[in-house]
Design an enzyme around this catalytic site. Structure first.
Site, short mmCIF file in Angstrom:
data_model
loop_
_atom_site.label_atom_id
_atom_site.label_comp_id
_atom_site.label_asym_id
_atom_site.label_seq_id
_atom_site.Cartn_x
_atom_site.Cartn_y
_atom_site.Cartn_z
N GLY A 46 16.07 19.79 23.58
CA GLY A 46 16.48 18.96 22.21
C GLY A 46 17.86 18.61 22.26
O GLY A 46 18.01 17.45 22.02
N GLY A 55 14.36 26.10 26.18
CA GLY A 55 14.37 25.75 27.66
C GLY A 55 15.36 26.41 28.58
O GLY A 55 15.64 26.27 29.56
N GLU A 73 26.71 24.57 26.43
CA GLU A 73 27.46 23.19 26.06
C GLU A 73 28.58 23.01 27.03
O GLU A 73 28.82 21.85 27.26
CB GLU A 73 27.61 23.27 24.71
CG GLU A 73 26.33 23.00 23.68
CD GLU A 73 26.48 23.14 22.33
OE1 GLU A 73 26.67 24.39 21.86
OE2 GLU A 73 26.45 22.06 21.84
MO1 MOS Z 1 23.42 21.69 20.20
S1 MOS Z 1 24.10 20.03 20.08
O1 MOS Z 1 24.31 22.58 19.05
O2 MOS Z 1 21.72 21.74 20.14
#
Ligand code: MOS
Length: 751
Positions: free
Chosen positions: A249, A477, A710
């Site tokens: 996503g 994922g 991230e």
């Molecule tokens: Mo992330 S941009 O918090 O799915």
């Protein structure tokens, strides 16, 4: 002293941190994993959207006659005949059971207004996908088009941007800048980036009376349920949302987009289950994007290179229906030691759909600007860019005046620099060559927040010898199924094969969206607590009258290798349950984000990048990346490394390829497909070497994990840009770094 009560079964267990393959891997590679659009309930029909072909104006007429006459068509729904949907109010709080977050608040078909190209103006329902699609193209929509604002530059030409949240000021940044010995003043821009997960956004909606059941490709089943309940005026228990598997996503599936409401509306309208898949082209319009940014950086140091002033002022594009703030300066508040800091954010409206979070929102474009400016500053002072960062290392979080919970950035610098061979770098641009190629080496820090959210989980030790976990979070994922199973294995001593992890169902104990890199840090403590509580129930069964440990005290027993033992006898837990005629020892638990308020939580790291530029044939390649990441304890060495590697590849797209282009006259997206929206392919992959530092952060949770999805996306584009400068002598301050930006003049050093 650690802040959390620690359980040696977790802290001293080789299962935590083990390089285990994904437990759901076999299902995924055999097609056994079913994604949203793989679900086809009995009697299901198909919906296909009619999407606005203008970016701004009004719908003056919709003529569906021709479409309705086509084979298989059941109905055409638009603002003239659609039932009204409610809006979702802001401020629903952070309790996952009731929180209802959304980025685009305007429901589909609310009125005749068009705010962006690709907005839903109608939806056609037909027996087959092909029939619905063909009929959608036959719906005639007349518009009264108005002038559209196509991009950030046009928006800024029309007026001042609006001040947005997230400001920070300390000291006297302007005064300190004016008095400083060395200064850098530069503006950086980043374009719109569009999330391109492999799996399309899709909804399968089915009403049973006034109960709504939805399969959705979502990063948050419980939030999605709560939002749908709000939009349809239902109680949350009248809605179920399932997402057992998600084909990624990257943030675009955090919040509900109009297609999902449209599918539910259509299903109720025609009285049949409806499937709606958003075509790739419209994933560039109606399911969010990373907005355009323009960032003004001003840095100043003393003669020795100590930062005296840091200003990071950013503007991002937003839509005309919502204010989305890209928090570009969020990291600049605290990454370096500096007494005089200013961070501001502004937005400007364009005729595009509402932007949304995209992997490391704020930090990804923000650290491109900050870490390029740091490179420019290092050069202005005449120090090596890594030495410059070390010199300005923040021993504490200056924005909150708090100590870090755990910060090993200096170690990350050391380990990655050594692995990369940074000490062999010669500083002059263009000075490192091999054959025709100019070699550039660049460095940039990466950084992300460390969050923890309230999460519930249920654990059942069952009489068939298996343990089942249910939690209303999801595996997007990233490996959540696997790290949950590892946590259960560590606590029970069972092999992974005897652990059933069930996620992605809003009827399970509520959990947060899988975003912000907080899923692991949030769900594992809840799972651990539930397993321990279920184990206590098992002990109660075992010590009760007629139990194998009748008369023993529960705290004299422990669960080892799936067996309850008092140190002398060992009895398999399923045998105890069967003999006592109990189906399962089970418990639900809730873990709160009760982290200490006197610490600042972030993750840290660094990227070293090598690029090779061949000016004769204008070829630019990233050939080598070495990254060191300090994200707390690693729960799974395979999935953690995979997250960082994937983030690096995604950020290579940001650095060199990705930009959604809009026609300056019509504001329509131009390259809205996989052919023309360029992302890195296998041929673009550098040699990637990821060092996971693995320092547990027990102040955040008893696992010591901070989350790793991230951080790898941040800083990488700056490291590439800095390496490109080192190779070519050219500063590219506008992403992506495409070849034409390097071709318009030959590098000075090459002359
Ligand atoms: Mo992330 S941009 O918090 O799915």
């Amino acid at each position: 002293m650690p802040d959390q009560k620690l359980d040696p079964a977790l802290t001293q267990n080789a299962m935590i941190g083990a390089a285990k393959r994904r437990v759901d891997g076999p299902l995924k590679v055999t097609g056994g994993a079913r994604y949203a659009a793989d679900h086809q309930p009995e009697g299901m029909v198909h919906a296909y959207g009619v999407y606005s072909s203008i970016a701004h104006g009004r719908i003056t007429a919709i003529d569906a006659q021709a479409a309705l006459a086509m084979p298989g068509v059941i109905d055409v729904i638009h603002h003239g005949n659609a039932a009204k949907l409610y809006r979702v109010p802001p401020g629903s709080g952070s309790d996952p059971a009731v929180s209802a977050m959304i980025d685009e608040h305007r429901p589909p078909f609310e009125d005749d207004r068009v705010y962006y190209a690709g907005q839903f103006v109608a939806v056609v329902v037909a027996q087959t996908f092909e029939q619905a699609r063909a009929a959608a193209y036959a719906v005639k929509v007349d518009y009264a088009a108005e002038a559209a604002v196509a991009d950030l530059a046009q928006a800024l030409a029309k007026g001042e941007p609006k001040a947005a949240k997230g400001d920070h000021k300390r000291g006297d940044p302007a005064g300190a800048y004016d008095k400083a010995a060395k200064r850098v003043d530069a503006t950086y821009t980043t374009p719109v980036e569009t999330h391109n997960p492999m799996e399309m956004h899709a909804t399968v909606a089915q009403w049973r009376g006034d109960h709504l059941h939805v399969y959705e490709s979502t990063q948050g089943v419980v939030n999605h349920r709560n939002v749908l309940a709000r939009m349809f005026g239902l109680a949350p228990d009248q809605v179920d949302v399932e997402a057992p598997f998600i084909g990624s996503g990257f943030g675009s599936k955090l919040w509900l987009w109009p297609h999902s409401a449209a599918a539910c509306l259509a299903a109720r309208h025609v009285g049949k289950p409806v499937q709606l898949v958003v075509p790739r082209m419209q994933m560039f319009t109606t399911t969010g994007h990373r907005p355009e940014t323009k960032q003004h950086l001003r840095l100043a140091t003393d003669d020795q290179g100590r930062l005296l002033s840091l200003r990071h002022e950013s503007i991002n594009s937003t839509s005309f229906v919502d204010e989305y703030v890209e928090s570009c300066g969020g990291v600049s508040k605290s990454l370096y030691a500096c007494d005089n800091v200013l961070v501001t954010h502004h937005t400007a409206q364009v005729h595009r759909g509402t932007p949304t979070s995209m992997r490391a929102p704020g930090a990804a474009p923000g650290l491109f600007a900050l870490e390029c400016a740091m490179d420019e500053m290092a050069e202005a002072v005449g120090i090596d860019p890594l030495a410059f960062r070390r010199l300005n290392h923040a021993e504490t979080d200056g924005s909150q005046d708090l100590p870090w919970s755990s910060n090993h950035l200096l170690d990350a610098y050391d380990q990655a620099a050594e692995r990369f061979g940074w000490d062999r770098r010669t500083p002059a641009p263009g000075s490192m060559r091999e054959g025709e190629e100019r070699i550039g080496w660049g460095v940039a820090a990466c950084n992300w927040e460390a969050f923890r959210m309230a999460t519930e989980a249920r654990a059942s030790l069952r009489d068939d010898g298996r343990v089942e976990i249910r939690a209303g979070v999801q595996d997007i994922g990233t490996g959540t199924y696997t790290v949950v199973a590892q946590t259960v294995a560590a606590l029970t001593g069972l092999p992974l094969a005897r652990i059933d992890v069930k996620l992605g169902d809003s009827s399970f104990p509520p959990g947060p969206v899988s975003g912000g890199s907080w899923a692991t840090a949030s769900v594992l403590p809840a799972v651990a607590e539930a397993v321990r509580a279920a184990t206590e129930q098992l002990k109660a069964v075992a010590t009760a009258r007629g139990g194998p440990f009748e008369g023993s005290k529960p705290d004299e027993l422990r669960l080892e290798d799936g067996q309850l033992t008092d140190g002398k006898r060992r009895v398999p837990f399923e045998q105890i349950l069967r003999e006592q005629k109990v189906a399962a020892a089970e418990a639900k638990s809730r873990s709160e984000p009760d982290t200490p308020k006197d610490k600042a939580f972030r993750s840290f790291g660094v990227h070293f990048v090598e690029v090779r530029w061949d000016p004769g044939i204008s070829r630019l390649r990233v050939t080598r990346v070495v990254s060191a990441i300090d994200a707390g304890r690693v729960i799974n060495a395979v999935t953690a490394r995979n997250q960082v590697e994937g983030a690096i590849v995604m950020a290579l797209g940001m650095a060199m390829f990705e930009a959604t282009e809009y026609d300056a006259r019509s504001a329509l997206p131009v390259n809205n497909n996989y052919a023309e929206y360029v992302v890195p392919v296998h041929a673009d992959q550098p040699d990637i070497d990821v060092i996971l530092l693995d320092y547990p952060d027990y102040a955040l949770n008893e696992l010591g994990a901070r989350g790793i999805g991230e951080i790898g996306t941040t800083g990488l584009a700056a490291a590439v840009a800095n390496a490109v400068y080192h190779a070519t002598g050219k500063r590219i301050r506008d992403l992506p770094i495409t070849l034409e930006k390097l071709m318009d003049e030959l590098p000075r050093a090459a002359a």
